[in-house]
Design an enzyme around this catalytic site. Structure first.
Site, PDB file in Angstrom:
ATOM      1  N   SER A   1      -3.748  -8.068  -5.619  1.00 17.87           N
ATOM      2  CA  SER A   1      -3.292  -6.939  -4.809  1.00 17.87           C
ATOM      3  C   SER A   1      -4.440  -5.970  -4.537  1.00 17.87           C
ATOM      4  O   SER A   1      -4.542  -5.418  -3.436  1.00 17.87           O
ATOM      5  CB  SER A   1      -2.136  -6.209  -5.505  1.00 17.87           C
ATOM      6  OG  SER A   1      -2.461  -5.893  -6.837  1.00 17.87           O
TER       7      SER A   1
ATOM      8  N   ASN B   1      -6.586  -7.702  -1.701  1.00 19.00           N
ATOM      9  CA  ASN B   1      -6.004  -8.089  -0.418  1.00 19.00           C
ATOM     10  C   ASN B   1      -4.916  -7.177   0.126  1.00 19.00           C
ATOM     11  O   ASN B   1      -4.711  -7.145   1.338  1.00 19.00           O
ATOM     12  CB  ASN B   1      -5.427  -9.503  -0.527  1.00 19.00           C
ATOM     13  CG  ASN B   1      -6.494 -10.542  -0.762  1.00 19.00           C
ATOM     14  OD1 ASN B   1      -7.292 -10.845   0.104  1.00 19.00           O
ATOM     15  ND2 ASN B   1      -6.525 -11.090  -1.974  1.00 19.00           N
ATOM     16  N   TYR B   2      -4.190  -6.453  -0.729  1.00 21.50           N
ATOM     17  CA  TYR B   2      -3.003  -5.762  -0.246  1.00 21.50           C
ATOM     18  C   TYR B   2      -3.007  -4.249  -0.431  1.00 21.50           C
ATOM     19  O   TYR B   2      -2.200  -3.561   0.179  1.00 21.50           O
ATOM     20  CB  TYR B   2      -1.755  -6.345  -0.929  1.00 21.50           C
ATOM     21  CG  TYR B   2      -1.554  -7.795  -0.621  1.00 21.50           C
ATOM     22  CD1 TYR B   2      -1.244  -8.220   0.668  1.00 21.50           C
ATOM     23  CD2 TYR B   2      -1.702  -8.766  -1.609  1.00 21.50           C
ATOM     24  CE1 TYR B   2      -1.076  -9.555   0.957  1.00 21.50           C
ATOM     25  CE2 TYR B   2      -1.539 -10.109  -1.326  1.00 21.50           C
ATOM     26  CZ  TYR B   2      -1.228 -10.499  -0.038  1.00 21.50           C
ATOM     27  OH  TYR B   2      -1.078 -11.821   0.250  1.00 21.50           O
ATOM     28  N   LEU B   3      -3.857  -3.707  -1.274  1.00 20.42           N
ATOM     29  CA  LEU B   3      -3.899  -2.269  -1.495  1.00 20.42           C
ATOM     30  C   LEU B   3      -5.097  -1.675  -0.769  1.00 20.42           C
ATOM     31  O   LEU B   3      -6.232  -2.062  -1.016  1.00 20.42           O
ATOM     32  CB  LEU B   3      -3.995  -1.965  -2.994  1.00 20.42           C
ATOM     33  CG  LEU B   3      -2.842  -2.476  -3.864  1.00 20.42           C
ATOM     34  CD1 LEU B   3      -3.071  -2.096  -5.320  1.00 20.42           C
ATOM     35  CD2 LEU B   3      -1.510  -1.951  -3.376  1.00 20.42           C
TER      36      LEU B   3
ATOM     37  N   SER C   1       0.820  -1.211   0.000  1.00 20.64           N
ATOM     38  CA  SER C   1       0.000   0.000   0.000  1.00 20.64           C
ATOM     39  C   SER C   1       0.859   1.270   0.000  1.00 20.64           C
ATOM     40  O   SER C   1       0.548   2.236  -0.708  1.00 20.64           O
ATOM     41  CB  SER C   1      -0.938   0.005   1.210  1.00 20.64           C
ATOM     42  OG  SER C   1      -1.933  -0.986   1.100  1.00 20.64           O
TER      43      SER C   1
END
Length: 866
Positions: free
Chosen positions: A821, A824-826, A621
């Site tokens: 992404s 789940n990740y950004l 992020s």
């Protein structure tokens, strides 16, 4: 991938600009759940297939001549190593040291007073959508206490992830952060009444005001349903006992797949060239394999072996009626069954629109009661309410159990979780539930254990539900919290790199890899699972040292995706790895003094709730926010903005090793895009020629001089022929649909002459186009003025430029999975804020599914930063 990775700025490249990771393909299967809780938006659904052959094991390592040093750091720190079992992990290439974001850069969020009007570019590209439905007026009731009720019911206590079983996105326990209450921004709740006894004006729905709540029944019903789904839990005070997730819970359980339908008597498999009549139980399993004989699974030796072994067990209980003993897989011929399945697919595909709608309606009606539940009196959507049908386990990558038979799940296998006062649902197939429990500290509705890996499956609420949303928000808030601790944590592990204790030195080195390379921590695994590893379970064979200070990583991460990275590291890291590898065999553990449990325990002591996954989320992020902020998009078009966003997303996906094999249809889709691109240029050419036909003086104008050089006469002939065939086919389909509609309304259908007349007009138009070939003048339909034609040319020119950018974006992203992404990740608030800053419609970047999943992120303003 190496080319895309090279696009990173210097400070973002892993550790060296000599890094050149290469990926080669291996066979992998995307449909297996790999023992994870079934979820429509789980991380696994977005994960790419395997991309390379696993690195060979037990290779004899070459002795490397290292530069001698008099430093005490080279002194062995402990006795002989202890072996450690492998663990599963996703391989993720490097986060740069520059991913550190100073906490001073983050400013407090402010609420937007009004939305900005969309630019002209937005209007061109924005999809048509319905306006937000009107909120019904509050009715006056003199003696009603309902006026005092708030619009939103009290929020159930905030969710706390304390059990591994509750996670449907990750099965590895090390990725479950401890929960702290999020520092959520409070937004004012939407009001219905301005003052006691007075009503606020009702907003318009689709531009039309509804009087006294009256309107069409369908519109009214839809509005009510949409309003029921909107529960702004992020506006409610979260101060409550976060161990309790709900007070009341009522649902209808799960829906089981239909029973097996036997094949027609004429359809039989063959064994040794002779037809075999199988009992239903054996025929069903044979059909599972028959449907896959043209896929890559049927070419896999492990898949075939496991299937045949399990099928022989079924055949022993339910043998063929001809008393034939099936003992050789090579003598089995499943082609007749495959051909029947393909014919059924074609038959269903050829159904009329009305028949397809009828089938869909029947399916939707059957599933309707399972799609939602009542949570604390609110209607919330259920996520994965369908029980998986039996079949063959496909797994991911080189999973040793792929091809194994997945048994049919029955009510006797399932435990339901409902409120104490809720009625017990009745299953849609014969049987009784295994157990009924009333645990309000967990969020799952049903659970069972699958027979392949003995893993637990769960039914959760949908991704857009309040409980899921709270979990997502807390995850990203935990990653944001790391910003204020990351400098101290990095200083601590850098100090421990020279510790005299082997355990501390190994732990510090592992933390370095997790932070800088975004590796997963890894987890304990069984021998019957795929040979994939994470940071803590790296073996000596996975790490090669290269003078002066390069480390080459080569191993299989989660889903058997190859992680290959040649990275330049600090001298102390190089020395440490050299020490860790001394006197060890290739299959010995590199970090023999570190386990996933001990590492996460230490991380939690550095910051409450900190895990390896929080590091990965933070680095992804923070890097994404920085890459977006580096772009100057002041005068950019909408497509240029989208390309800049996707490029940043792509670089983060590479950073996180979210690779995928190039889709089989990529070349085909790119060719279609090239054809469409040429088609747009053809349309522009015809408009230019039409303008010249009106007045030849326009030929002297610079913006109309350049011709479409990549369109030759041969292509034009072929294109116009294809265009003619498509137009006629389109007219025929439209004619059929019109007659179907007339038949539904009991009106006499149109005669064939109507269609023929339409086709005749089309053919006349294309004859005219044929006469205009090779000429620089053409006729213009509709007697348009030169100004109108020029306006059309300018719009088409902009559209051609935009479409070319889309082609570049599609081709550059062919080996990268952007969805993982994003999901789940950004932090979704990065995207929401960026869209408001640059006037980009959110639907251009977030699908409807993601908008439903992250409603809490949509209210941030332009000053919000990760």
């Amino acid at each position: 991938m190496s080319t895309a990775f090279g696009l990173l700025p210097k400070q973002d490249r892993t550790m060296s600009n000599k890094t050149n990771p290469k990926f080669t393909g291996i066979n992998g299967h995307a449909n297996g759940l790999n023992g994870k809780a079934y979820s429509p938006l789980s991380e696994d659904e977005e994960m790419p297939l395997s991309q390379t052959l696993p690195p060979s094991r037990r290779l004899k390592r070459k002795k490397t001549n290292y530069a001698e040093s008099s430093s005490e750091d080279d002194t062995p720190l402990a006795s002989s190593p202890a072996k450690q079992s492998a663990s599963a992990a996703i391989a993720m290439p490097g986060a740069a040291a520059a991913t550190t974001v100073q906490s001073s850069l983050a400013s407090k969020s402010k609420r937007h007073a009004a939305k900005k009007e969309e630019s002209d570019d937005e209007q061109v590209f924005k999809k048509s959508e319905k306006k937000k439905p009107a909120r019904k007026k509050a009715k006056k009731e003199d003696q009603s206490s309902e006026d005092d009720k708030p619009l939103a019911t009290p929020k159930p206590p905030a969710r706390k992830r304390k059990l591994k079983e509750e996670s449907d996105n990750d099965s590895s326990g090390e990725d479950e952060p401890l929960v702290t209450k999020p520092s959520a921004r409070k937004a004012p709740a939407k009001k219905v009444k301005t003052e006691e006894g007075t009503e606020s004006p009702a907003p318009k729905a689709n531009g039309k005001a509804e009087e006294n709540g009256k309107g069409k029944g369908r519109r009214k019903k839809k509005t009510e349903e949409e309003e029921e789904e909107v529960y702004r839990w992020w506006d409610v005070d979260p101060n409550a006992d976060d161990s309790v997730k709900w007070s009341t819970l009522e649902h209808n359980g799960v829906i089981f797949p239909p029973p097996y339908e036997p094949l027609p008597a004429r359809v039989k498999m063959k064994y040794d060239g002779k037809e075999v009549t199988l009992p239903l139980e054996s025929e069903e399993v044979a059909g599972f394999y028959a449907a896959l004989i043209e896929s890559d699974h049927a070419k896999d030796a492990t898949f075939n072996k496991n299937f045949f072994n399990d099928w022989k067990v079924i055949l022993k209980k339910h043998p063929p009626r001809e008393s034939v003993k099936i003992t050789s897989f090579e003598k089995c011929d499943f082609r007749p069954m495959f051909d029947y399945f393909e014919s059924e697919k074609a038959r269903k595909k050829s159904l009329s629109s009305a028949e397809k709608k009828e089938l869909k309606k029947a399916k939707d009606d059957m599933e309707a009661k399972y799609t939602s539940c009542l949570l604390d009196g609110r209607k919330e959507k259920v996520g994965n309410f369908r029980v998986e049908p039996p079949g063959l386990f496909r797994g991911r990558g080189e999973h040793p159990k792929k091809g194994t038979l997945k048994h049919r799940v029955r009510p006797e296998d399932i435990t339901l979780n409902i409120g104490k006062e809720a009625p017990i649902p009745i299953p849609n197939m014969p049987g009784k539930w295994k157990a009924i429990q009333h645990d309000n500290t967990v969020t799952w509705l049903a659970t069972w254990t699958e027979n392949i890996n003995q893993s637990h499956k769960y039914v959760f609420l949908a991704a857009g539900s309040s409980l899921k949303g709270q979990s997502d928000m807390m995850k990203f808030e935990k990653a944001r919290e790391l910003k204020s601790h990351v400098d101290r944590i990095r200083a601590n592990y850098n100090g421990d790199l020279r510790s005299k204790l082997m355990a501390e030195r190994q732990r510090a080195t592992a933390m370095y890899f997790i932070d800088k390379l975004a590796l997963r921590a890894g987890n304990e695994k069984g021998e019957d699972e795929a040979d994939t590893v994470g940071c803590c379970s790296l073996r000596c064979e996975h790490v090669t040292l290269e003078l002066p200070n390069f480390i080459i990583f080569d191993f299989l991460g989660k889903d058997s995706i190859r992680y290959y990275n040649r990275v330049q590291v600090e001298a102390q890291i190089f020395k440490n790895v050299r020490i860790f590898k001394d006197n060890k065999e290739d299959d010995d553990s590199l970090f023999d003094r570190v386990t996933t449990t001990s590492l996460n325990k230490h991380l939690n002591s550095e910051m409450k709730g900190l895990t390896a996954k929080v590091f990965r989320t933070y680095n992804a992020s923070a890097t994404f926010q920085r890459l977006l902020d580096e772009n100057d998009l002041k005068n950019a078009t909408l497509q240029e903005k989208l390309n800049a966003y996707n490029k940043a997303n792509r670089l983060v996906a590479i950073l996180c090793n979210h690779q995928r094999s190039v889709p089989k249809t990529h070349d085909q889709s790119m060719e279609k895009m090239r054809q469409k691109y040429r088609g747009l240029k053809y349309d522009r050419m015809k408009l230019r020629h039409g303008l010249f036909g009106i007045d030849s003086n326009y030929k002297r104008m610079d913006q109309y001089k350049d011709d479409e050089s990549d369109i030759d006469d041969d292509w034009i002939v072929e294109y116009e022929d294809q265009l003619k065939a498509k137009e006629i086919e389109k007219a025929e389909k439209k004619f059929v649909k019109e007659n179907e509609k007339l038949a539904e309304d009991n009106i006499k259908p149109q005669g064939e002459s109507v269609l023929q007349e339409r086709i005749k007009h089309m053919e006349e138009d294309f004859k005219r186009l044929a006469k205009e070939r090779g000429k620089t003048v053409a006729s213009v339909k509709g007697n348009k003025t030169p100004e109108k034609v020029m306006e059309s040319i300018d719009k088409l020119t902009d559209r051609i430029k935009s479409f070319k950018l889309q082609m570049v974006d599609r081709d550059e992203g062919k080996e990268v999975a952007l969805g993982t992404s994003k999901i789940n990740y950004l932090d979704p608030r990065i995207t929401a804020s960026w869209c408001k800053i640059h006037d980009v419609p959110i639907e251009k970047l977030f699908s409807k599914t993601l908008q439903v999943k992250f409603p809490w992120a949509m209210d941030v303003d332009t000053e919000w930063k990760f």
